[in-house]
Design an enzyme around this catalytic site. Sequence first.
Site, mmCIF file in Angstrom:
data_model
loop_
_atom_site.group_PDB
_atom_site.id
_atom_site.type_symbol
_atom_site.label_atom_id
_atom_site.label_comp_id
_atom_site.label_asym_id
_atom_site.label_seq_id
_atom_site.Cartn_x
_atom_site.Cartn_y
_atom_site.Cartn_z
ATOM 1 N N GLU A 42 0.847 -1.196 0.000
ATOM 2 C CA GLU A 42 0.000 0.000 0.000
ATOM 3 C C GLU A 42 0.887 1.253 0.000
ATOM 4 O O GLU A 42 0.597 2.240 -0.679
ATOM 5 C CB GLU A 42 -0.909 -0.032 1.243
ATOM 6 N N ASP A 44 3.833 1.421 -1.324
ATOM 7 C CA ASP A 44 4.355 1.518 -2.691
ATOM 8 C C ASP A 44 3.321 2.136 -3.629
ATOM 9 O O ASP A 44 3.648 2.917 -4.511
ATOM 10 C CB ASP A 44 4.742 0.126 -3.224
ATOM 11 N N SER A 89 34.141 19.385 18.391
ATOM 12 C CA SER A 89 34.400 17.984 18.724
ATOM 13 C C SER A 89 34.161 17.824 20.222
ATOM 14 O O SER A 89 33.763 18.773 20.901
ATOM 15 C CB SER A 89 35.803 17.565 18.316
ATOM 16 N N ILE A 90 34.397 16.635 20.714
ATOM 17 C CA ILE A 90 34.089 16.377 22.127
ATOM 18 C C ILE A 90 35.349 15.867 22.806
ATOM 19 O O ILE A 90 36.098 15.081 22.218
ATOM 20 C CB ILE A 90 32.908 15.384 22.239
ATOM 21 N N LYS A 128 27.631 7.149 22.781
ATOM 22 C CA LYS A 128 28.551 7.716 21.783
ATOM 23 C C LYS A 128 28.535 6.748 20.597
ATOM 24 O O LYS A 128 29.151 5.677 20.632
ATOM 25 C CB LYS A 128 29.948 7.828 22.404
ATOM 26 N N LYS A 302 26.673 15.168 29.314
ATOM 27 C CA LYS A 302 26.578 16.609 29.043
ATOM 28 C C LYS A 302 25.903 17.256 30.237
ATOM 29 O O LYS A 302 24.926 16.689 30.771
ATOM 30 C CB LYS A 302 25.724 16.867 27.792
ATOM 31 N N CYS A 420 40.319 -33.405 4.686
ATOM 32 C CA CYS A 420 39.807 -32.938 5.978
ATOM 33 C C CYS A 420 40.916 -33.084 7.034
ATOM 34 O O CYS A 420 41.483 -34.181 7.173
ATOM 35 C CB CYS A 420 38.592 -33.763 6.373
HETATM 36 N N1 5U1 Z 1 25.701 11.383 21.759
HETATM 37 C C1 5U1 Z 1 26.574 12.302 21.352
HETATM 38 N N2 5U1 Z 1 27.589 12.061 20.560
HETATM 39 N N3 5U1 Z 1 28.240 13.217 20.384
HETATM 40 C C2 5U1 Z 1 29.336 13.510 19.655
HETATM 41 N N4 5U1 Z 1 26.557 13.597 21.699
HETATM 42 C C3 5U1 Z 1 27.596 14.187 21.111
HETATM 43 N N5 5U1 Z 1 28.024 15.450 21.149
HETATM 44 C C4 5U1 Z 1 29.108 15.784 20.432
HETATM 45 C C5 5U1 Z 1 29.787 14.827 19.673
HETATM 46 C C6 5U1 Z 1 30.990 15.191 18.882
HETATM 47 O O1 5U1 Z 1 29.590 17.051 20.441
HETATM 48 C C7 5U1 Z 1 28.974 18.048 21.245
HETATM 49 C C8 5U1 Z 1 29.285 17.872 22.684
HETATM 50 C C9 5U1 Z 1 29.503 19.371 20.724
#
Ligand code: 5U1
Length: 681
Positions: A42, A44, A89-90, A128, A302, A420
């Site tokens: 449906e 599709d 970046s983290i 992550k 965070k 074998c």
């Molecule tokens: N879950 C998550 N992954 N990650 C990667 N949150 C998150 N936040 C990121 C990154 C690079 O960066 C912010 C803290 C800026």
Amino acid sequence: MTQDLFAAEPTPAERASELRAQLHHHAHRYYVLDTPEIPDAEYDRLFQELQAIEAAHPELLTPDSPTQRVGGKVLDGLVPVRHAVPMLSIQTETDTTAGGAEAFDARVRRELGRTDTEAPVEYAAELKFDGLAINLRYEQGVLVQAATRGDGETGEDVTQNIRTIGQIPLRLYGAAPEVLEVRGEVYMRRDDFERLNERQREKGEKTYINPRNTAAGAVRQLDPAVTAQRPLSFFAYGMGEVRGWVVPGTHSGLLDALAAFGLPVCADRCVALGANGLVAFHAQIAAKRDALPFDIDGVVYKVNSLALQRELGFKTREPRWAVAHKYPAQEQLTTVQAIDVQVGRTGKLTPVAKLAPVFVGGVTVTNATLHNESEARRKDVRVGDTVIVRRAGDVIPEVVAVLTDKRLDGAQPFTMPTRCPVCGSEAVREDGEVDHRCTGGLFCGAQRKQAILHYAQRRAVDIEGLGDKLVEQLVDGDVVKTLPDLYRLGLMALANLDRMAQKSAQNVLDALEKSKQTTLPRFLFGLGIRHVGEATAKDLARHFGNLDDIMAASEERLLEVNDVGPTVAQSIHTFFQQPHNREVVEQLRACGVRWEEGTPAERAAQPLTGKTFVLTGTFPTLRREEAKELLEAAGAKVAGSVSKKTDYVVAGEEAGSKLDKARELGVAVLDEAGMLALLAT
Ligand code: 5U1
């Protein structure tokens, strides 16, 4: 519902808009919520109707149209995109112990000037994901651009490719902001990755290294049609530029809001209080890391309050309010000490790299499968090589790459033996097959051992105490040559084996006696017929009701069974055509192995035939397997996930999302007592 007979036909523009809304809704149900409301056919049909309108009226085509997900024009090269707000970046915390979480909390408290006696800081804790970071730009709710992170200031435009990912909404739900940039990770689920590699192996083509590289490569493809062939997924975890929207005050509130806009947000997240909350989350996710359907390389903490995040600010390219707390890596370097060839239950020969022990993905690994000769040669793994080994989830460790510049002089390519390695029978590779097989059948000790272990396992006839070591002695000592020999074992024969006390020998005999009373699906599964797993064994038992009819069934009749295709039908038919297999079955029955049988008509009359159950949580008296067996014995089907087709959910203690879904869909919920009462009617 009344129908206005005089209502005007919708114009093409109205119909296209209506179809787009319906398709958006159903794509969200299908890809994000996993609870489709309409059959694929449906969907599709609606899709094709929209495609036809857009072909006839190109001016009606919109960038958020679901038809734009299909890979479009080939790109000359990826175009640079300057991010409106840099993609940071983290910071990474590499101390994989609880100390990593404690150190981050201590840093945050110090920066915020909180003393030891002041209240704990509230955090948002999430996963992550191991994928590729992406920025999705929505203007007036419509996806207008998707870009990779690049160097954080400038990324690459991958809009066409990202549009092929079904989980990513092309239009947001609800009242959309003027501009909303959503940040998250494109990744590939492990099962999708395994399936992709399995297909590559079947075609004799190069396999992919890991889900992360495969996802990243797919997103950066120049031809969106190629991206569309890769099963990609997405999780949102943050935001970039925002205009015309009152941003929630907390990160957890932001994620809830993104989910309400129709974006996939991972359910494995929580609000955690202080270092203790973070440590608990880290441990909880570590315990389920292998069971997750995708790879993660850690968790992310965070500071939850966005006001506190602003107060903490940034240190060069990384915010002070977030950290990625790692888990042990899933890829490591090690060396190949030997390449052995193992023989499986069906005679399949598998080259296995014996590795210098290495700690990968939380366990010490000493073996890695090389699958088959073609794969071993394509990867060109040689004894003495330095290799990257990967272990993620429950998947068997793999050699994903060889560092050829470290290769020792004189290292020779791998070749599959022509005989074998266990029984010396000829090893052959049949036309169209990738695997070599030993032709020795049950003459081969390795196949015999595997066949016995398969028959004795918990999911088959369940002979407690009949493990690897015992089977090895029984087969190597020629005490057990066929399955029925197991039931002819006497106390003396067992007690004479190495490290077998009289009491243990008696326990094995008792377990053998107990295993004689079994069920038809368990017995069928235990026979080890190629391609007959537990589910097929249950389908066969449900369809035929008794073993004699299965043994006598033609391939055509077998094809009538639910989920049985030509390969499986042929395998079952061939198995029961072999006189020695029929002999084994007869001897097992003569030894007293038995189960309840019935005719198909009798089984159709079982009380729960046609009903589908889902089990969730811990029950007060029954183990999950026991409940499943009781239901199946009454003719019910037990499924793994809740959908509109589910008739009952049986919920025990700590029932999770399945119970929520049952309530959402209005599926009847029973407890263990309710289920037993239903079975008794
Ligand atoms: N879950 C998550 N992954 N990650 C990667 N949150 C998150 N936040 C990121 C990154 C690079 O960066 C912010 C803290 C800026």
